[in-house]
Design an enzyme around this catalytic site. Structure first.
Site, mmCIF file in Angstrom:
data_model
loop_
_atom_site.group_PDB
_atom_site.id
_atom_site.type_symbol
_atom_site.label_atom_id
_atom_site.label_comp_id
_atom_site.label_asym_id
_atom_site.label_seq_id
_atom_site.Cartn_x
_atom_site.Cartn_y
_atom_site.Cartn_z
ATOM 1 N N HIS A 70 -63.551 9.153 -12.048
ATOM 2 C CA HIS A 70 -64.275 8.016 -11.542
ATOM 3 C C HIS A 70 -64.042 6.596 -12.523
ATOM 4 O O HIS A 70 -64.400 5.560 -12.271
ATOM 5 C CB HIS A 70 -65.681 8.321 -11.222
ATOM 6 C CG HIS A 70 -65.991 7.601 -9.718
ATOM 7 N ND1 HIS A 70 -65.902 6.457 -9.355
ATOM 8 C CD2 HIS A 70 -66.284 8.384 -8.483
ATOM 9 C CE1 HIS A 70 -65.894 6.339 -8.031
ATOM 10 N NE2 HIS A 70 -66.359 7.329 -7.589
ATOM 11 N N SER A 374 14.822 -5.767 9.071
ATOM 12 C CA SER A 374 13.416 -6.098 8.671
ATOM 13 C C SER A 374 12.265 -6.352 9.855
ATOM 14 O O SER A 374 11.247 -6.131 9.497
ATOM 15 C CB SER A 374 13.447 -7.227 7.952
ATOM 16 O OG SER A 374 12.464 -7.741 7.071
HETATM 17 C C1 LIG Z 1 9.241 -9.311 13.268
HETATM 18 C C2 LIG Z 1 8.738 -9.650 11.695
HETATM 19 N N1 LIG Z 1 8.168 -10.583 11.472
HETATM 20 C C3 LIG Z 1 7.709 -10.866 10.149
HETATM 21 C C4 LIG Z 1 8.065 -10.117 9.056
HETATM 22 C C5 LIG Z 1 7.681 -10.433 7.860
HETATM 23 N N2 LIG Z 1 6.701 -9.209 7.276
HETATM 24 C C6 LIG Z 1 7.081 -8.203 6.614
HETATM 25 S S1 LIG Z 1 5.966 -7.211 6.186
HETATM 26 C C7 LIG Z 1 4.711 -8.087 6.869
HETATM 27 C C8 LIG Z 1 3.327 -7.332 6.990
HETATM 28 C C9 LIG Z 1 3.338 -6.418 7.454
HETATM 29 O O1 LIG Z 1 1.893 -5.885 7.603
HETATM 30 P P1 LIG Z 1 1.754 -4.453 8.141
HETATM 31 O O2 LIG Z 1 2.034 -4.354 9.457
HETATM 32 O O3 LIG Z 1 0.131 -4.141 8.218
HETATM 33 O O4 LIG Z 1 2.455 -3.399 7.132
HETATM 34 P P2 LIG Z 1 2.169 -3.362 5.612
HETATM 35 O O5 LIG Z 1 3.121 -4.318 4.829
HETATM 36 O O6 LIG Z 1 0.901 -3.847 5.447
HETATM 37 O O7 LIG Z 1 2.430 -1.851 5.577
HETATM 38 C C10 LIG Z 1 5.421 -9.310 7.374
HETATM 39 C C11 LIG Z 1 4.423 -10.206 8.025
HETATM 40 C C12 LIG Z 1 8.902 -9.003 9.770
HETATM 41 N N3 LIG Z 1 9.357 -8.111 8.348
HETATM 42 N N4 LIG Z 1 9.096 -8.648 10.938
#
Ligand SMILES: Cc1ncc(C[n+]2csc(CCOP(=O)(O)OP(=O)(O)O)c2C)c(N)n1
Ligand SMILES: [Mg+2]
Length: 1005
Positions: A70, A374
């Site tokens: 206390h 690509s």
């Molecule tokens: C039709 C097309 N548009 C744009 C591109 C350019 N490009 C190459 S990789 C990429 C990003 C891809 O991101 P994601 O699908 O998340 O794959 P990550 O590279 O992250 O593995 C882009 C825009 C491409 N290769 N093909």
């Protein structure tokens, strides 16, 4: 502070030895002692059955006492202190919320509140009881549907989320209900191990659904409409809460994969500084997934896995999983030179390879990675097309022995339309491959674009929901969970022949490529990533902690991998490897020109016609088609006329009789856009199908015709793949109208025109493109001849515009019998096909035209002209020939010769020269076309023909429409007028016009 000097406050916990409440005595210098008692039920309820306690809401209690001096602490202060402790333990001041947040638990803490659901025996509110039971079943369902929203998926640890539908409190369930038992429904069936477990406490139910659906795997599957499939998934996932034990050997193997993958990237990073390789780092668990898929496939008698994948991690896959010799990979870095002996070659991360993997248990599997451009996702339908005939060749009716595996990036999967198109093929009779396994390397970024700018959907995988594919989201930093997801995915695909998706959340350690700095756009994220240990390191630590491996084991794996890399690097330095061409070699250019004998003897033609016009006795042919069938029979008997559709059917029929399968796919191709083909008849009484071309002879080859889905890119891609996968089948894709092919321009540019030069991958695909100016407007008129001619080089294509049924017949047959060894052309063949000519009385052939001769690249004048009197030569191609011929007849103009260029590319200069030399060297030479001057074959023809006539001081003239932005006029009347003017201009006297005769009064600029 002076008040407290020399005093001590002690805590003691005699509860641990079972004391319920204690009153400690203060010793010298102690201001107060806080004592906690045992946590247990009140003495009077300890003997009660647990059910009873749960029923009436008796919980454990703990007594806390405070003995105080206390002189140091007032009684009220002591009381306030204890009240505060009580309040906190009851959850005030967000006590539990703060703890949950710190521990990153994605749930709401259970709140203390009065028991609303105490149902005393014999009494109580039945309605409330039923409601509570319903709430529990609803909660179970909610976890199955949305549990993935709380799953721990992101290795970079995003904020735990909350979803009200997953909060028991929202269903009126309180802390008092945790120990009460509820009916479990289908959850009990899944977890019962064969004998359903009908009841469980809410606590247990929550534990199961949370562990199953909110752990490192989050599964979306409740949108599947087939109960059996959902049940199968529940019974696989719920009993072991998606966390079934893996063998020690499997666990070590997974670690090995990670270590090898990491070593590979580190090696390339160190040796090839600044080179693009699209590192897999951050996503190394993808290797564990792919490895697990391949092993499981091999031990389940899968013969081959065909992989389509983008840039990310491709070299790692090729080296570590496909077995592409490292020397080849390294030399591509060293030289950056085209690697194929002929053609342009391609960059290293587009090339494919094929290898056989064998495993310790003696099983084997062929693994191929298809080359690709690509253009992200463009390879998807191609892989499907490659797989399908491979399955058929193996007699794999269930489509279980060759499996397509597509590896995607998160941004591309969400963004590219061809993904949806390809998914849409997956369950179609003519295109199914028994289910594709998709792996998304979800590094949560595009090039620089974050997910919130890359898609309007919560997940990058949402597009796959449209085919009700189960989607397993999994945390890439838990490679064992990744392995489990792979097992589930593979087994599901084999069980249900459907697509399935693994969405592996991970991160990208470097920039988009190794020369790219990601901190410009994501500075905070990349700081975080830099500090984040690799998955190989994290997983090594975990297995070390668990005593499953020793540091020495880990070091040994790394050393072995590095040694292999180093040695291969040395070898690569010694000599440049060339990329091997695995496909059949293409036909040499010079072999395209000579016309192989593609004629079919009369007896065979007769068998075909009989087959085409023979129906089962009980088949009811549509009344309007009886004449169609009859006319074919009669025409053949009389030696003609043979129209286009009949000539085509004869080509197909003769090919299948000779053992060459035929596959035709396109929108409405079975009937034919122009109601011309009728490859399939539908019984007029009951609608069942009959395809005469499948019944020409019992031992014939397959004839398949498919009405495709309404898309171009995926379908052409698929058929291109089919032509690669099965070079011995005549594979045709037909456009509804030729213009629509430009929806697939990427496939045409990247695969059809370029694959042989880039990857040594020849294709014998045929494109049938309806073309012709008939007043239907800017669309439906042009198949864009100019596009294909612009793509034509190095004998990569055959571009033909045949003007007679017999020419079409021979051209189709040449595709399979051309070349020195009559093995087929193995060059893509673009055929501009007719519309109005299908029913044109002049555009017909005779039976003897099919029974003799072959395709002619150039059709010289067929009329009875006296060559020495010819003053003008009109070179032309396609339908307008018939307009010119009719006008010449009407005039008459016997001094004008008509020469048809039936094969625009490869251009037969010698043949054209030969034809020109039949006429006086003073004769004017014009090219006449229907298409505007900037379109059609004009520019190409000028380039080919002008040098041939330059020696004789002649200039090639042009007759046709002026250059135009649109392909054709929208007015039918204007079209007709233009067409009349055009033909008139072709015959107009020279002095009236220049050699460029652009109709409509406008001159070409
Ligand atoms: C039709 C097309 N548009 C744009 C591109 C350019 N490009 C190459 S990789 C990429 C990003 C891809 O991101 P994601 O699908 O998340 O794959 P990550 O590279 O992250 O593995 C882009 C825009 C491409 N290769 N093909
Ligand atoms: Mg990405």
């Amino acid at each position: 502070m002076a008040d407290f000097e020399g005093t001590t406050i002690s805590l003691t916990n005699p509860g641990t030895v079972g004391t319920v409440a204690s009153m400690p005595r203060l010793m010298q210098g102690q201001g107060a002692i806080i004592a906690t008692g045992a946590i247990d039920y009140p003495a009077e309820y300890r003997g009660a059955a647990p059910d009873t306690r749960a029923l009436i809401g008796i919980s454990k209690v703990m007594t806390i006492t405070c003995t105080y001096d206390h002189r140091v602490i007032q009684g009220a202060e002591s009381g306030l202190f204890l009240a505060k402790v009580q309040a906190l333990l009851e959850g005030q001041d967000d006590f539990y919320d703060a703890i949950f947040a710190d521990l990153r638990l994605p749930y709401q803490p259970v709140r203390w509140e009065p028991d609303r659901g105490a149902f005393l025996p014999g009494g109580g509110d039945r309605g409330a009881q039923v409601a509570q039971q319903a709430a529990v079943l609803q909660l179970i369902n909610a976890y199955r549907v949305r549990g993935h929203l709380l799953a721990d998926l992101d290795p970079l640890g995003s904020e735990p989320s909350y979803h009200p539908e997953l909060d028991p409190a929202k269903y009126g369930l309180t802390i008092w209900d945790l120990d009460r038992e509820f009916i479990t429904g289908s959850l009990g069936e899944a977890i019962g191990g064969g004998s359903p477990q009908p009841f469980a406490t809410l606590r247990r139910i929550l534990e199961i659904v949370r562990q199953t659906y909110c752990g490192k795997i989050g599964c979306e599957y409740m949108n599947i409409q087939v109960p059996e499939q959902k049940r199968w998934l529940q019974q696989r996932m719920e009993p072991a809460a998606n966390n079934w034990p893996l063998d020690a050997a499997v666990r070590r193997r997974i670690l090995d994969r990670l270590l090898q993958a990491e070593e590979f990237e580190h090696f390339l990073h160190a040796r090839f500084v600044g080179h693009k390789r699209f590192s897999l780092e951050g996503a190394e668990s993808a290797m564990a997934i792919l490895d697990e898929l391949m092993r499981r496939a091999a031990s389940n008698a899968v013969h081959e896995m065909v992989i389509g994948m983008a840039h990310r991690g491709r070299l790692n896959v090729l080296a570590n999983l496909v077995g592409k010799p490292l020397r080849q990979i390294f030399s591509a870095f060293e030289t950056e030179e085209p690697l194929s002996a002929q053609g342009s070659g391609d960059v290293k991360y587009h090339l494919g390879a094929s290898g056989v993997r064998s495993f310790e248990d003696g099983s084997e599997i062929v693994v191929s990675v298809s080359p690709n451009p690509s253009h992200l996702e463009a390879v998807d339908p191609v892989v499907e097309g490659i797989v399908r005939p491979k399955q058929d060749r193996l007699g794999d009716a269930k489509r279980q022995r060759v499996i397509p595996l597509l590896v995607h990036g998160d941004a591309a999967f969400a963004g590219q339309g061809v993904v949806a198109e390809t998914l849409n093929l997956s369950q179609l009779d003519g295109y199914s491959t028994g289910g594709t396994i998709h792996l998304i390397i979800n590094n949560q970024i595009g090039f620089t674009t974050p997910p919130e700018e890359a898609r309007s959907t919560p997940y990058s995988t949402d597009v796959a929901r449209m085919v009700q594919a189960p989607i397993f989201h999994v945390n890439g930093d838990d490679p064992e969970a990744c392995g489990r997801a792979a097992q589930l995915a593979f087994d599901y695909r084999q069980q249900f022949s459907k697509d399935v998706v693994i969405d592996m959340f991970c991160y990208r350690r470097h920039g988009h490529n190794e020369a790219d700095d990601p901190s410009y756009t994501q500075p905070i994220l990349y700081k975080k990533i830099r500090a984040h240990p690799s998955v190989a390191v994290l997983h090594s630590e975990r297995l070390l902690r668990e005593g499953l491996v020793a540091q020495a084991d880990i070091d040994a794996v790394r050393k072995r991998a590095a040694g292999w890399l180093g040695q291969s690097f040395e070898e690569a330095q010694k000599g440049e490897e060339r990329f091997e061409v695995q496909e059949l070699t293409p036909v040499a250019a010079e072999e395209i020109a000579p016309a192989p004998n593609t004629a079919v003897d009369r007896a065979t033609l007769e068998r075909v016609v009989n087959g085409l016009t023979r129906f089962p006795a009980d088949f009811h042919v549509h009344p309007k088609l009886r004449g169609f069938v009859e006319r074919r029979r009669e025409a053949f008997a009389k030696g003609g006329p043979i129209d286009w559709a009949t000539a085509e059917a004869m080509a197909f029929g003769s090919l299948v009789l000779e053992g060459t399968p035929v596959r035709l796919s396109g929108q409405d191709s079975a009937r034919g856009t122009f109601t011309q083909r009728h490859a399939i008849f539908y019984d007029y009484e009951d609608g069942h199908e009959f395809c005469p071309l499948r019944h020409v002879a019992p031992d014939q080859a397959r004839f398949d015709v498919y009405d495709s889905q309404l898309s171009e890119e995926a379908v052409i891609g698929f058929e291109y793949g089919y032509s690669i996968g099965d070079p011995l089948t005549l594979t045709l894709w037909e456009a509804q109208f030729g213009d629509f092919a430009n929806n697939a321009q990427g496939v045409i540019d990247e695969f059809i025109a370029g694959s042989e030069a880039k990857w040594g991958q020849p294709s014998g695909l045929v494109l049938l493109l309806p073309h012709g100016y008939e007043g239907q407007g800017p669309d439906h008129s042009s198949a864009r001849i100019e596009r294909f001619l612009q793509l034509a080089a190095e004998d990569n294509l055959q571009v033909c515009n045949p003007s007679t049924p017999a020419q079409y017949f021979h051209l189709l047959r040449r595709q399979m019998f051309g070349g020195r060894d009559r093995r087929g052309m193995r060059k893509p063949l673009v055929i501009f096909t007719p519309k109005s000519l299908l029913r044109h009385t002049r555009a017909v052939s005779r039976v003897e035209d099919l029974a003799g001769g072959g395709f002619r690249e150039v059709l010289a004048e067929t009329g009875p002209l006296e060559a020495e009197h010819v003053r003008r030569i009109l070179l032309t191609s396609g339908k307008v020939y018939y307009d010119l011929a009719a006008t010449r007849e009407a005039k008459p103009a016997s001094d004008v010769a008509l020469v048809r260029i039936e094969q625009l590319y490869p251009f037969d200069h010698a043949e054209v020269q030969d034809v020109l030399l039949r006429y006086p060297l003073t004769a004017e030479v014009f090219w006449v076309q229907e298409e505007p001057q900037n379109m059609g074959a004009w520019r190409f023809i000028h380039e080919q023909v002008q040098p041939l006539i330059a020696q004789t001081r002649r200039v090639l003239g042009y007759v046709g429409r002026p250059a135009s932005a649109a392909t054709a006029t929208g007015s039918h009347r204007r079209h007709e007028q233009e067409q009349r003017e055009l033909v008139e201009a072709a015959f107009a006297p020279t002095e009236a016009r220049s050699n460029i005769r652009v109709i409509g009064g406008r001159r070409a600029r």
